[in-house]
Design a protein around this motif. Sequence first.
Motif, PDB file in Angstrom:
ATOM      1  N   ALA A 110       0.798  -1.292   0.244  1.00 42.30           N
ATOM      2  CA  ALA A 110       0.483   0.179  -0.196  1.00 42.30           C
ATOM      3  C   ALA A 110       0.369   0.955   0.519  1.00 42.30           C
ATOM      4  O   ALA A 110       1.794   1.695   0.921  1.00 42.30           O
ATOM      5  CB  ALA A 110      -0.790  -0.209   0.885  1.00 42.30           C
ATOM      6  N   TRP A 111       0.139   1.843  -0.750  1.00 42.90           N
ATOM      7  CA  TRP A 111       1.037   3.459  -0.588  1.00 42.90           C
ATOM      8  C   TRP A 111       0.052   4.546  -0.360  1.00 42.90           C
ATOM      9  O   TRP A 111      -1.084   4.825  -1.006  1.00 42.90           O
ATOM     10  CB  TRP A 111       1.735   3.748  -2.271  1.00 42.90           C
ATOM     11  N   TYR A 112      -0.114   5.080   0.892  1.00 44.21           N
ATOM     12  CA  TYR A 112      -1.393   6.498   1.063  1.00 44.21           C
ATOM     13  C   TYR A 112      -0.004   7.069   2.173  1.00 44.21           C
ATOM     14  O   TYR A 112       0.749   6.286   2.514  1.00 44.21           O
ATOM     15  CB  TYR A 112      -2.418   5.075   1.864  1.00 44.21           C
ATOM     16  N   GLY A 113      -1.170   7.680   3.099  1.00 39.85           N
ATOM     17  CA  GLY A 113      -1.699   8.974   3.134  1.00 39.85           C
ATOM     18  C   GLY A 113       0.071   9.511   2.544  1.00 39.85           C
ATOM     19  O   GLY A 113      -0.006  10.007   2.012  1.00 39.85           O
ATOM     20  N   ASP A 114       1.114  10.157   3.754  1.00 34.47           N
ATOM     21  CA  ASP A 114       2.216  10.757   3.561  1.00 34.47           C
ATOM     22  C   ASP A 114       3.264   9.895   3.408  1.00 34.47           C
ATOM     23  O   ASP A 114       4.559  10.514   3.605  1.00 34.47           O
ATOM     24  CB  ASP A 114       2.365  11.596   4.526  1.00 34.47           C
ATOM     25  N   MET A 115       3.203   8.956   2.431  1.00 34.88           N
ATOM     26  CA  MET A 115       4.615   8.235   2.383  1.00 34.88           C
ATOM     27  C   MET A 115       5.114   8.524   1.365  1.00 34.88           C
ATOM     28  O   MET A 115       4.226   9.090   0.441  1.00 34.88           O
ATOM     29  CB  MET A 115       3.839   6.537   1.179  1.00 34.88           C
ATOM     30  N   ASP A 116       6.583   8.770   1.240  1.00 30.48           N
ATOM     31  CA  ASP A 116       7.143   9.536  -0.137  1.00 30.48           C
ATOM     32  C   ASP A 116       7.264   8.239  -0.701  1.00 30.48           C
ATOM     33  O   ASP A 116       7.269   7.127  -0.916  1.00 30.48           O
ATOM     34  CB  ASP A 116       8.491   9.598   0.211  1.00 30.48           C
ATOM     35  N   LEU A 117       7.351   8.210  -2.324  1.00 31.13           N
ATOM     36  CA  LEU A 117       7.449   7.348  -3.193  1.00 31.13           C
ATOM     37  C   LEU A 117       9.070   6.605  -3.668  1.00 31.13           C
ATOM     38  O   LEU A 117       8.829   5.849  -3.659  1.00 31.13           O
ATOM     39  CB  LEU A 117       6.833   7.885  -4.726  1.00 31.13           C
ATOM     40  N   ALA A 118       9.602   7.647  -3.541  1.00 33.11           N
ATOM     41  CA  ALA A 118      10.452   6.695  -3.715  1.00 33.11           C
ATOM     42  C   ALA A 118      11.095   5.735  -2.379  1.00 33.11           C
ATOM     43  O   ALA A 118      11.505   4.303  -2.821  1.00 33.11           O
ATOM     44  CB  ALA A 118      12.050   8.098  -3.504  1.00 33.11           C
ATOM     45  N   PRO A 119      10.952   6.007  -1.042  1.00 37.88           N
ATOM     46  CA  PRO A 119      11.264   5.007  -0.107  1.00 37.88           C
ATOM     47  C   PRO A 119      10.103   3.521  -0.615  1.00 37.88           C
ATOM     48  O   PRO A 119      11.061   2.613   0.046  1.00 37.88           O
ATOM     49  CB  PRO A 119      10.844   5.566   1.112  1.00 37.88           C
ATOM     50  N   HIS A 120       8.989   3.667  -0.765  1.00 39.60           N
ATOM     51  CA  HIS A 120       8.496   3.150  -0.834  1.00 39.60           C
ATOM     52  C   HIS A 120       8.412   2.195  -2.419  1.00 39.60           C
ATOM     53  O   HIS A 120       8.138   0.296  -2.546  1.00 39.60           O
ATOM     54  CB  HIS A 120       6.762   3.904  -1.276  1.00 39.60           C
ATOM     55  N   LEU A 121       8.957   2.716  -3.218  1.00 41.35           N
ATOM     56  CA  LEU A 121       9.259   2.040  -4.893  1.00 41.35           C
ATOM     57  C   LEU A 121      10.494   1.167  -4.699  1.00 41.35           C
ATOM     58  O   LEU A 121      10.344  -0.204  -4.449  1.00 41.35           O
ATOM     59  CB  LEU A 121       9.490   2.924  -5.484  1.00 41.35           C
ATOM     60  N   MET A 122      11.812   1.499  -3.615  1.00 40.13           N
ATOM     61  CA  MET A 122      12.830   0.975  -3.019  1.00 40.13           C
ATOM     62  C   MET A 122      12.460  -0.583  -2.135  1.00 40.13           C
ATOM     63  O   MET A 122      12.742  -2.002  -2.306  1.00 40.13           O
ATOM     64  CB  MET A 122      13.702   1.637  -2.511  1.00 40.13           C
ATOM     65  N   ALA A 123      11.384  -0.313  -1.409  1.00 41.21           N
ATOM     66  CA  ALA A 123      10.940  -0.705  -1.015  1.00 41.21           C
ATOM     67  C   ALA A 123      10.165  -2.178  -1.309  1.00 41.21           C
ATOM     68  O   ALA A 123      10.067  -3.359  -0.874  1.00 41.21           O
ATOM     69  CB  ALA A 123       9.991  -0.754   0.817  1.00 41.21           C
ATOM     70  N   VAL A 124       9.005  -2.381  -2.313  1.00 42.99           N
ATOM     71  CA  VAL A 124       9.139  -2.881  -3.294  1.00 42.99           C
ATOM     72  C   VAL A 124       9.924  -3.607  -3.928  1.00 42.99           C
ATOM     73  O   VAL A 124       9.605  -5.069  -3.720  1.00 42.99           O
ATOM     74  CB  VAL A 124       7.937  -2.068  -3.984  1.00 42.99           C
ATOM     75  N   LEU A 125      10.933  -3.324  -4.910  1.00 39.35           N
ATOM     76  CA  LEU A 125      11.846  -3.893  -5.122  1.00 39.35           C
ATOM     77  C   LEU A 125      12.908  -4.992  -4.044  1.00 39.35           C
ATOM     78  O   LEU A 125      13.279  -6.152  -4.739  1.00 39.35           O
ATOM     79  CB  LEU A 125      13.057  -2.816  -5.532  1.00 39.35           C
ATOM     80  N   ARG A 126      13.585  -4.045  -2.559  1.00 39.00           N
ATOM     81  CA  ARG A 126      13.471  -5.094  -1.565  1.00 39.00           C
ATOM     82  C   ARG A 126      13.208  -6.437  -1.999  1.00 39.00           C
ATOM     83  O   ARG A 126      13.386  -8.087  -1.738  1.00 39.00           O
ATOM     84  CB  ARG A 126      14.348  -4.787  -0.761  1.00 39.00           C
ATOM     85  N   GLN A 127      11.985  -6.404  -1.408  1.00 36.14           N
ATOM     86  CA  GLN A 127      10.800  -7.147  -1.531  1.00 36.14           C
ATOM     87  C   GLN A 127      10.840  -8.119  -2.716  1.00 36.14           C
ATOM     88  O   GLN A 127      11.044  -9.321  -2.322  1.00 36.14           O
ATOM     89  CB  GLN A 127       9.617  -6.706  -0.526  1.00 36.14           C
ATOM     90  N   GLY A 128      10.162  -7.654  -3.463  1.00 40.16           N
ATOM     91  CA  GLY A 128       9.847  -7.725  -4.175  1.00 40.16           C
ATOM     92  C   GLY A 128       8.543  -9.736  -4.787  1.00 40.16           C
ATOM     93  O   GLY A 128       7.736 -10.039  -2.805  1.00 40.16           O
TER      94      GLY A 128
END
Length: 293
Positions: A229-247
Amino acid sequence: MTRPPGAPPAPGDGVPVLEIGPEQPGLTRLLDGLRIGMVLLGVALATLIGLPLQWLSLSLKLPSRRLIPALYHRILLKLLGVRVTIIGAPAPGRPLLLLANHVSWLDICVVGSLTPLFFVAKSEVSGWPLIGLLAKFQRTIFVNRNRRSATGTVNQEIAARLGEGDPVVLFAEGTSSDGNRILPFRTALVGAVREAFATAGTVTVQPLAVTYTRIQGVPMGRRHRPLAAWYGDMDLAPHLMAVLRQGALDVEVRFGSPMALDSDHDRKSVTRAAEAEVRRLNTHAIVGRNEPA
């Protein structure tokens, strides 16, 4: 973005990380970094090739303008390690309005990969980094709700797209959620799109539930569903990197029962019925309940 009412906090834009073992040694971290770099390179290449092709297709009004976005999103999902399971299918009736819940920027890729379609979104989205690019690639129509003078032009554009037979997708919550619940659908958004169907008579409305269910093959619990989930005041870049790390994300897309929106069915009742159906489909996806054929 505005945090949904009552949503759990997203401290410091941090994205929760699923702990699946001991801390990675240096070599493993290096290999993981190389893998992420290769994924980003693949995304960049797909975008550099796809954008000019789509621009040319749109300029010349080629049939490929409807197919390239779906292919592009399928490539991105493959690179990101996102696996989509589809239950049900789009209703055959046209014009078709799909009312979906909204969890993440990934939704654009997930829903956009299903079939030729287009989105209707608020005008602010066009300026968001990456998200705006993905939306434009999908032939999104941007609506400026503060400029009523533009309503007629927007409606004409929506009507022209509908004439091509493509479904229109509306994230009816008006924002994204934490993935554990469905926010109330906004009838005003449905009403704004409904104006474009003025000459169409009956419009088929179909609920669409997007649910992120597994991470690295492990069922997502309530705590880990915000990984996607990407919501609230989350920044995009850290969330994108988290998705890439987890996969290795699994997402289910469930089509609900279609309903009619015409002079005998007001938008409020249809919107509420679609919301209830999406809630039901989302719950079934979370608990792993299969829908009847």
